[in-house]
Enzyme design. Structure first.
Site, mmCIF file in Angstrom:
data_model
loop_
_atom_site.group_PDB
_atom_site.id
_atom_site.type_symbol
_atom_site.label_atom_id
_atom_site.label_comp_id
_atom_site.label_asym_id
_atom_site.label_seq_id
_atom_site.Cartn_x
_atom_site.Cartn_y
_atom_site.Cartn_z
ATOM 1 C CG ASP A 140 -1.985 0.973 1.258
ATOM 2 O OD1 ASP A 140 -2.368 1.434 0.163
ATOM 3 O OD2 ASP A 140 -2.477 1.305 2.352
ATOM 4 C CG HIS A 142 -4.824 8.603 4.046
ATOM 5 N ND1 HIS A 142 -4.434 9.334 2.946
ATOM 6 C CD2 HIS A 142 -4.961 7.336 3.627
ATOM 7 C CE1 HIS A 142 -4.331 8.513 1.906
ATOM 8 N NE2 HIS A 142 -4.646 7.302 2.288
ATOM 9 C CB SER A 174 -10.576 5.263 9.404
ATOM 10 O OG SER A 174 -9.881 4.057 9.312
HETATM 11 P P1 13P Z 1 -7.550 5.375 7.074
HETATM 12 O O1 13P Z 1 -6.463 5.238 8.077
HETATM 13 O O2 13P Z 1 -8.159 6.737 7.060
HETATM 14 O O3 13P Z 1 -8.563 4.294 7.178
HETATM 15 O O4 13P Z 1 -6.877 5.218 5.629
HETATM 16 C C1 13P Z 1 -6.330 3.996 5.283
HETATM 17 C C2 13P Z 1 -5.811 4.017 3.900
HETATM 18 O O5 13P Z 1 -6.314 4.646 3.019
HETATM 19 C C3 13P Z 1 -4.629 3.157 3.643
HETATM 20 O O6 13P Z 1 -4.257 3.175 2.316
#
Ligand code: 13P
Length: 281
Positions: free
Chosen positions: A81, A184, A215
């Site tokens: 990622d 994020h 999230s």
């Molecule tokens: P969050 O931490 O806001 O859920 O984002 C996760 C994300 O997009 C990882 O690629």
């Protein structure tokens, strides 16, 4: 069993649902995600973000995911990622990740195209699929129910539809992360998602679409994203918050119990998201 995300996305597009891509940061989170997917009989995309290499190196993360993924009874993709540089992403391909993301979304369009194209050529030659991001999902404030202005330097820039069509054509990328209102980390309030933009992107592009910053984005928003055009939703922060909330009240004297309670909360949260996203088997 280990797979790429190709078949998963084909099914999710046909079925009109999304698959959650939970970011793991240690062996507990990695094992818990696989156990959860097995209990539900659904696929899982084990994601490891390069930025978390202070917790695990890219190699360590792969070894963990491979160990749990290979013996899993459900399809497991191992995804890098937010690969931040071409060198690391190519290394992830060499190591065995079945899916990689090159994130040059904060760079000018031409740089994003050049890096993504280079990664696609390399990864495709090794049978690995590639995700890139156009527009930019930041980590600052976005437009929410309580905050009507973007206030942070690293603000989100929405994905332009025509640019996205051009980007996919020029790079040969397999899936595209789009920016439609999320960010994020934690929010003040609930983000306002541009569903019109999502529908336009979905209609214009044949590649699967990915949503980052899942999230705290609001259950209604996420359910609509999952059923109206997004194939994968990335979630990280909510799992850490669930672990903290489940353990903060107690005066632990037993470390094992603390970890087990945290894992149970992570499992419950992941089950919730599988349900919310209507993830099929
Ligand atoms: P969050 O931490 O806001 O859920 O984002 C996760 C994300 O997009 C990882 O690629």
């Amino acid at each position: 069993m280990l797979v790429t995300t190709k078949e998963m996305f084909q099914r999710s597009r046909e079925g009109g649902y999304a698959i959650v891509a939970p970011d793991f940061w240690d062996s507990n989170s990695c094992r818990t995600y696989v156990e959860t997917a097995e209990e539900l009989g659904v696929p899982v995309i084990l994601s490891f973000a390069q930025a978390h290499d202070d917790m695990l190196s890219v190699e360590e993360a792969y070894m963990l995911a491979k160990y749990y993924g290979e013996k899993a009874s459900v399809p497991v993709a191992i995804h890098l990622d937010h690969g931040l540089d071409v060198e690391t992403v190519k290394k992830a391909v060499d190591i065995g990740y079945t899916s990689v993301m090159i994130d040059a979304s904060a760079q000018p369009y031409e740089v994003n195209v050049a890096r993504t194209k280079e990664v696609c050529e390399y990864a495709h030659a090794h049978g690995v699929v590639v995700e890139a991001e156009l527009g930019h999902v930041g980590s600052g404030d976005v437009i929410t129910s309580e905050n009507k202005e973007a206030l942070h330097d690293d603000h989100s820039i929405y994905t332009d539809v025509e640019m996205a069509k051009q980007f996919v054509k020029e790079t040969g990328v397999d899936s595209l992360a789009v920016s439609i209102g999320t960010s994020h980390g934690l929010y003040k309030g609930t983000p306002v998602i541009d569903f019109d933009r999502l529908h336009e992107l979905r209609a214009a592009l044949s590649v699967p679409l990915v949503l980052h910053g899942g999230s705290g984005s609001g259950d209604d928003n996420l359910e609509r994203c999952a059923t109206e055009g997004i194939s994968k939703i990335n979630v990280f922060t909510d799992f850490t918050v669930a672990a903290i909330n489940a353990t903060k009240g107690e005066d632990y004297i037993n470390w094992y119990k603390l970890i087990k309670d945290a894992n149970a909360a992570i499992k419950e949260k992941l089950k919730f998201y599988y349900g919310l996203f209507h993830t099929g088997k």
